[in-house]
Design a protein around this motif. Structure first.
Motif: not given
Ligand SMILES: [Zn+2]
Lengths: 124, 366
Positions: A62-63, A77-79, A81, A84-88
């Motif tokens: 998830w993150c 916290e960086l998503l 999934i 998500a946008k943005p996502r990593w």
């Protein structure tokens, strides 16, 4: 007046250059961020310093969460999934050290902007 | 209508059909060869023997149970007339929302109380017990009516629940706006959030503050909140590549970003290493990603700073300069040959970069 402007510009540029250099030196001394996996879709209430915490819900990542490497104390916290946008994207090197892509840029507060590669922070 | 009237409508010796159930209230059609059956005949039709103290009750539409004596002729109007037959001889009294019902057994299940009192599905059945907290009675819960003071049932509107992050909130209504759910759980909807609705067995869904969450949805789990306070390096200026491209770039170790500049979409790799023989060892490598990519091909490539060969010679077909985000890039006019046209199914950033590498190597290996 023009001279003062030029001087001020130069001092600012030098200051930024030194700040970057000092940060770079500091990053060499910091132990690399290491991955910790927790169960569920959310981060624990406390994210330990020096850890990149991965919240894994079943088989879905998830993150990730980490303390801001600038030292401001904030938890980032960086998503991960795909929705998500943005996502990593998170990847691990053979030694198990985590990399994040793309870079991380905090919109407010310390406005830290960095890459995490092989557990190490590179400031931009 | 009296039994005589009902019987009078039918020829003598004809068969009638009524609905008979035991204490489970599962009614089944049963035929009786007598248009005017007595309580004893109905008990016999239900296969409760006289030795077992048959107890016959007429089940009225409003849930009332009226005892029929063994010798008494049952009033029968219709094929849908319902009777409960049991072997007890004593009724236990219970109340549901103040209405009184007699039940011919010591135990009753929640389901039976619901059937008896005709409770709607969206109401919850509760039991008030003296000196104890009231309890929810589920369909399969068994209540002992012989215990003093347990006969009072009541109904409440079911409360609807959802988790917001790790906080469970309740709602009196079966739908709730995301904004209200967040407020109830103590999250500030005025802050920017990523909000995902999780439902078991369904793909997660990003929702906005005014989305109505239907709490009756089977498997509804939670609203998952993430502060929207981090960007990737583009400060919201970037765009998404294909999943395969993002995965490839992620494992490449490059610093990369996507940039929108005057309606053109660029992938920029900031530290692209060059083979030896150029005026620089590394460049910023820009690929133009057409709006209809991958249907439309990635063509050519762009580098900054401008490259010469290490010996100072110019490179062919690199004369055009453009700016991306204020930086000057040199366009390398290199195209796919007729032998290898762009294939949207297999070509992507990775395959294009192999062509880029080939074009770079050719310049320094001549
Ligand atoms: Zn910080």
């Amino acid at each position: 007046m023009i001279l003062i402007d030029i001087a001020a510009k130069w001092i600012r540029a030098e200051y930024a250059r030194w700040q970057k250099r000092i940060r770079g030196l500091f990053e060499r001394w910091r132990p690399p961020f290491r991955l910790q996996v927790v169960d569920g879709d959310s981060l624990p209430p406390v994210v330990p310093v020096g850890a990149l915490v991965l919240a894994r819900d079943g088989n879905e990542d998830w993150c990730v969460g980490m303390k801001c490497p600038c030292g401001c104390g904030r938890t980032i916290e960086l998503l991960l999934i795909p929705e998500a946008k943005p996502r990593w994207s998170l990847s691990l090197d053979p030694a198990g050290l985590p990399s994040l892509s793309p870079s991380v840029f905090l919109r407010d507060g310390c406005r830290a902007h960095f890459w995490l590669r092989g557990g190490r922070v590179t400031w931009t | 209508m009296t039994s005589q009237n009902a019987a009078g409508n039918r020829p003598a010796n004809s068969t009638i059909t009524i609905q008979i159930a035991g204490l489970d209230l599962n009614f089944k059609a049963v035929s009786i060869v007598d248009p005017t059956p007595t309580g004893a005949q109905i008990a016999a039709a239900a296969e409760v023997l006289p030795d077992n103290d048959p107890f016959v009750l007429r089940f009225l539409d409003d849930g009332e149970l009226v005892p029929i004596l063994a010798s008494e002729v049952a009033p029968i109007d219709d094929v849908n007339d319902r009777f409960v037959v049991t072997s007890a001889d004593r009724a236990f009294r219970l109340k549901v929302d103040g209405e009184q019902y007699d039940w011919p057994a010591q135990y009753v299940t929640g389901k039976t109380v619901r059937k008896l009192a005709g409770i709607a599905n969206d109401l919850q059945l509760m039991l008030s017990v003296e000196n104890e907290p009231d309890t929810v009675i589920g369909n399969r819960d068994l209540v002992d009516l012989a215990v003093a003071g347990v006969e009072r049932f009541y109904t409440v509107h079911e409360t609807w629940k959802i988790k917001v992050q790790d906080t469970v909130i309740q709602s009196d209504l079966p739908t709730i706006k995301v904004r209200d759910a967040m407020n109830k759980a103590g999250f500030d909807p005025a802050q920017p959030w990523h909000i995902f609705l999780k439902v078991a067995g369904q793909p997660k869904q990003e929702v906005g503050l005014d989305f109505d969450v239907d709490l009756r949805t089977h498997g509804i789990e939670k609203l998952r909140l993430t502060p929207r306070d981090v960007n990737n390096g583009e400060a919201g200026n970037g765009f998404r590549l294909l999943g395969v491209d993002e995965a490839f770039l992620a494992q490449s170790g490059w610093r990369w970003r996507t940039v929108l500049d005057q309606g053109r979409r660029w992938l920029i790799i900031d530290d692209y290493r060059l083979p030896p023989g150029f005026s620089s060892t590394a460049v910023a490598m820009a690929l133009e990603i057409p709006n209809t990519y991958p249907g439309a091909q990635i063509d050519m490539f762009y580098v900054a700073p401008v490259l010469l060969l290490a010996n100072g010679n110019r490179i062919g077909a690199t004369e055009t300069l453009i700016t991306i985000g204020g930086v000057t890039y040199q366009r390398w006019s290199r195209h796919r040959g007729q032998a290898s046209p762009w294939n949207p199914k297999i070509d992507n950033v990775r395959t294009h970069l192999t062509l880029v590498d080939g074009a770079l190597s050719r310049e320094v290996n001549q």
